[in-house]
Design an enzyme around this catalytic site. Sequence first.
Site, PDB file in Angstrom:
ATOM      1  N   LYS A 177       0.845  -1.186   0.000  1.00 41.76           N
ATOM      2  CA  LYS A 177       0.000   0.000   0.000  1.00 41.76           C
ATOM      3  C   LYS A 177       0.887   1.244   0.000  1.00 41.76           C
ATOM      4  O   LYS A 177       1.711   1.443   0.902  1.00 41.76           O
ATOM      5  CB  LYS A 177      -0.896  -0.001   1.238  1.00 41.76           C
ATOM      6  N   LYS A 221     -14.149  -6.793  -7.486  1.00 39.40           N
ATOM      7  CA  LYS A 221     -14.426  -7.105  -6.085  1.00 39.40           C
ATOM      8  C   LYS A 221     -15.934  -7.284  -5.909  1.00 39.40           C
ATOM      9  O   LYS A 221     -16.722  -6.502  -6.438  1.00 39.40           O
ATOM     10  CB  LYS A 221     -13.944  -5.980  -5.161  1.00 39.40           C
ATOM     11  N   ASP A 273      -6.420 -11.953   0.444  1.00 37.94           N
ATOM     12  CA  ASP A 273      -5.697 -12.220   1.688  1.00 37.94           C
ATOM     13  C   ASP A 273      -6.407 -11.688   2.928  1.00 37.94           C
ATOM     14  O   ASP A 273      -5.837 -11.716   4.018  1.00 37.94           O
ATOM     15  CB  ASP A 273      -4.293 -11.624   1.623  1.00 37.94           C
TER      16      ASP A 273
END
Length: 321
Positions: free
Chosen positions: A144, A240, A292
């Site tokens: 990130k 997603k 994850d």
Amino acid sequence: MQIDVTRDAFPLAQVFRISRGARTEAKVLTVRISKEGVTGWGECVPYARYDETLESVEAQIAGLPAEFDRMALQELLPAGAARNAVDCALWDLEAKAAGKRVWELAGLSRPHAELTAYTLSLDAPEAMQASAAENAHRPLLKIKLGTPDDMPRLEAVRAGAPQSRIIIDANEGWSAEIYADLAPHLNRLGVALVEQPLPASDDSALDGIARPVPVCADESCHDRHDLDRLQGRYDMVNIKLDKTGGLTEALATRERARRMGFEVMIGCMVGSSLAMAPAVLLAQGAEVTDLDGPLLLAKDRDNALVFDEAGVHPSEAALWG
């Protein structure tokens, strides 16, 4: 048909930071749908970036009629977290009622384990290097970023995990100028792709910009209706379930994206194994899998997904589907 919604919170193993903020727990909504003695369930993560709250998503679900099926649901609710949890619960309900697995009902091949990325949250370069070293055994690390000072972080992660493939998620945190400055270094540092470098509102700034590594749309891509305007600007799309509004639309989005020439990444919000289970079906054959979420939790649900060197394994029927 009875719909029950509960709020659940899963503590994280450590603070999770992105360019927009930090969290110490995953707050989710669990939806259970019961009909004729059978109950299916699903999970969603309301996301403030998309103007969603636990309360607003609960209200959307509470407004549903007493009876509807999965196809009618696509018109009853917009793409988003509420429709995702209900859609996935209906898939689970259909599978249990039929005595089959969801992949069979959807006409998919038997699923197998998919190698997943592991996410390192945004931090000081020294902390990110230490985290990278701790996870250097993992073949794919997602880091990130999303600040004007990310070059030292990227160098630090590469030093900590010299053999791992790296993908970057800027979470809309860069400007076109910052991206242009960093781009020449991406190949040198073994970066495999960059996810959402610019704000979704600035997609047009990607026109004509060199892409030394593939660029993936995340916040810019919710469902199949977004794909047309992304062509020529992005090489890959991150699908997603909480964005598409469930597995039904996600499968349609994946199919159309592939027809249009996009590569596919399957991602997630930070949630439990219940949220990841339908996404594992979606991730079959994806260029990048990023599921994850459960690995970031201090405690997961019962019958949790199995993660090992082969990746994330499909769910057992005791969990979902």
